[in-house]
Design an enzyme around this catalytic site. Structure first.
Site, PDB file in Angstrom:
ATOM      1  N   GLY A 226       0.657  -1.314   4.376  1.00 53.56           N
ATOM      2  CA  GLY A 226       1.286   0.037   4.187  1.00 53.56           C
ATOM      3  C   GLY A 226       1.981   0.828   5.272  1.00 53.56           C
ATOM      4  N   HIS A 227       1.486   0.900   6.427  1.00 54.72           N
ATOM      5  CA  HIS A 227       1.764   1.612   7.377  1.00 54.72           C
ATOM      6  C   HIS A 227       2.947   1.139   8.095  1.00 54.72           C
ATOM      7  CE1 HIS A 227       1.823   4.546  10.845  1.00 54.72           C
ATOM      8  NE2 HIS A 227       1.996   3.761  11.585  1.00 54.72           N
TER       9      HIS A 227
ATOM     10  N   ASN B  41       0.811  -1.183  -0.055  1.00 57.38           N
ATOM     11  CA  ASN B  41      -0.060  -0.070   0.111  1.00 57.38           C
ATOM     12  C   ASN B  41       0.718   1.135   0.074  1.00 57.38           C
ATOM     13  OD1 ASN B  41      -1.532   2.218   0.870  1.00 57.38           O
ATOM     14  ND2 ASN B  41      -3.242   0.659   1.322  1.00 57.38           N
TER      15      ASN B  41
ATOM     16  N   HIS C 171      -4.710  -4.263   7.449  1.00 58.85           N
ATOM     17  CA  HIS C 171      -4.727  -3.267   8.383  1.00 58.85           C
ATOM     18  C   HIS C 171      -3.887  -3.728   9.580  1.00 58.85           C
ATOM     19  CE1 HIS C 171      -6.866   0.676   8.775  1.00 58.85           C
ATOM     20  NE2 HIS C 171      -6.441   0.349  10.027  1.00 58.85           N
ATOM     21  N   ASP C 172      -2.973  -2.822   9.831  1.00 55.44           N
ATOM     22  CA  ASP C 172      -2.147  -3.268  10.935  1.00 55.44           C
ATOM     23  C   ASP C 172      -1.268  -4.416  10.944  1.00 55.44           C
ATOM     24  OD1 ASP C 172      -2.690  -0.515  11.858  1.00 55.44           O
ATOM     25  OD2 ASP C 172      -4.238  -0.875  13.062  1.00 55.44           O
TER      26      ASP C 172
ATOM     27  N   ARG D 271       4.652  18.534   1.268  1.00 49.17           N
ATOM     28  CA  ARG D 271       4.986  19.783   0.367  1.00 49.17           C
ATOM     29  C   ARG D 271       4.801  19.674  -0.906  1.00 49.17           C
ATOM     30  NH1 ARG D 271       6.642  20.564   4.838  1.00 49.17           N
ATOM     31  NH2 ARG D 271       8.729  20.857   5.914  1.00 49.17           N
TER      32      ARG D 271
ATOM     33  N   ARG E  85      -8.553   8.943  -1.779  1.00 53.67           N
ATOM     34  CA  ARG E  85      -9.744   9.445  -1.024  1.00 53.67           C
ATOM     35  C   ARG E  85     -10.073  10.840  -1.869  1.00 53.67           C
ATOM     36  NH1 ARG E  85     -10.298   7.092   4.129  1.00 53.67           N
ATOM     37  NH2 ARG E  85      -8.909   5.597   4.663  1.00 53.67           N
TER      38      ARG E  85
ATOM     39  N   HIS F 224      -5.424   3.836  -1.873  1.00 56.13           N
ATOM     40  CA  HIS F 224      -6.931   4.341  -1.602  1.00 56.13           C
ATOM     41  C   HIS F 224      -6.769   5.708  -1.783  1.00 56.13           C
ATOM     42  CE1 HIS F 224     -10.191   3.827   1.761  1.00 56.13           C
ATOM     43  NE2 HIS F 224     -10.234   4.605   0.809  1.00 56.13           N
TER      44      HIS F 224
ATOM     45  N   THR G 202      -8.604   6.577   8.508  1.00 52.56           N
ATOM     46  CA  THR G 202      -8.077   5.346   7.882  1.00 52.56           C
ATOM     47  C   THR G 202      -9.641   4.386   8.050  1.00 52.56           C
ATOM     48  OG1 THR G 202      -6.571   3.448   7.818  1.00 52.56           O
ATOM     49  CG2 THR G 202      -7.399   4.293   9.919  1.00 52.56           C
TER      50      THR G 202
ATOM     51  N   GLU H 242      -8.618   0.672  -3.614  1.00 52.66           N
ATOM     52  CA  GLU H 242      -9.456   0.588  -2.146  1.00 52.66           C
ATOM     53  C   GLU H 242     -10.452   2.102  -2.261  1.00 52.66           C
ATOM     54  OE1 GLU H 242      -7.191   0.322   1.347  1.00 52.66           O
ATOM     55  OE2 GLU H 242      -6.792  -1.825   0.954  1.00 52.66           O
TER      56      GLU H 242
END
EC number: 2.6.99.2
Length: 250
Positions: free
Chosen positions: A223-224, A8, A200-201, A19, A46, A44, A106, A76
């Protein structure tokens, strides 16, 4: 077969957007991930474009088509008309539908399939008619009836929301309970012939147990944690570490 790893890129895009500059380049980091063996890229986009921008989508589509034709593109998002048109233009291999409010930081819950069955059935049919595989974000709470309703929409897969499991990084007994619920949800989907994704996580630490409990897990999108690890180890080495956690590399 080990779960495929889809990287992700939203966290990379969020850093770029701090920036008015073109770096870090989302396409460049997508290329590094795929060169290191990731089997796909996830974004994703948004509505406010605070992470991935709409203009990123054709660039990532072209990257995969031109350089990594065996990889997959996964988009997503909440299925608004604008989102559906983005997907029809970008032609990802997979669309993952999430019930997010635009203001959410999220994704933090799965669909209420009973309440949204008619809506999702129409959306799934539209996307599949355009040649895309469809996955629905689902709570990993062991609710077999909810999974059956998801199946009735015509979706190909569910994506298990693994956030509650991921949040138990310092509570092993609670993690075991959450893993059991995820496993029960996955078993229900598998029994109905649906594919099962997860996301997720997820981390290097908690991914192996998930992959062991759900040996038919098709894909994880991460991703994170992956981006955080990449700050320390670099993108290529981090992708290899996550591939090992999926059971793909010895």
């Amino acid at each position: 077969m080990p779960a495929k790893l889809s990287v992700n890129l939203n966290a990379i895009a969020m850093l770029r957007n701090r920036r008015d500059l073109p770096w870090p380049d989302v396409r460049h980091f997508g290329r590094l991930a795929l060169q290191a063996g990731a089997q796909g890229l996830t974004v994703h986009p948004r509505p406010d474009q605070r992470h991935v921008r709409f203009s990123d989508l054709p660039l990532l589509r072209a990257l995969i088509d031109d350089e990594f034709p065996k990889a997959e593109f996964n988009i997503e998002g909440y299925p608004s008309e604008d989102f559906l048109q983005l997907c029809e233009e970008a032609q990802p291999e997979q669309v993952t539908l999430v019930p997010d409010d635009p203001s959410q930081a999220t994704s933090d819950h799965g669909w209420d399939f009973a309440a949204h069955q008619v809506f999702l059935t129409d959306v799934v049919a539209r996307l599949k008619a355009a040649g895309m595989r469809v996955s629905l974000f689902a709570d990993g709470d062991g609710n077999a009836q909810a999974v059956a309703t998801a199946k009735a929409t015509g979706a190909d897969r569910i994506e298990l929301y693994t956030g509650p499991y991921g949040s138990c990084y310092d509570a092993p007994e609670k993690a075991a309970r959450e893993l059991a619920l995820l496993g029960a949800t996955a078993d229900a989907a598998h029994a109905l012939g649906m594919g099962v994704n997860g996301g997720h996580d997820l981390t290097i630490a908690n991914l192996p147990a998930l992959a062991e409990r759900i040996p038919f897990l098709a894909e994880v999108s991460i991703g994170h944690a992956l981006t955080a690890d990449a700050l320390e180890f670099g993108m290529a080495e981090t992708v290899r570490r996550f591939r090992r956690a999926c059971g793909e590399l010895a």
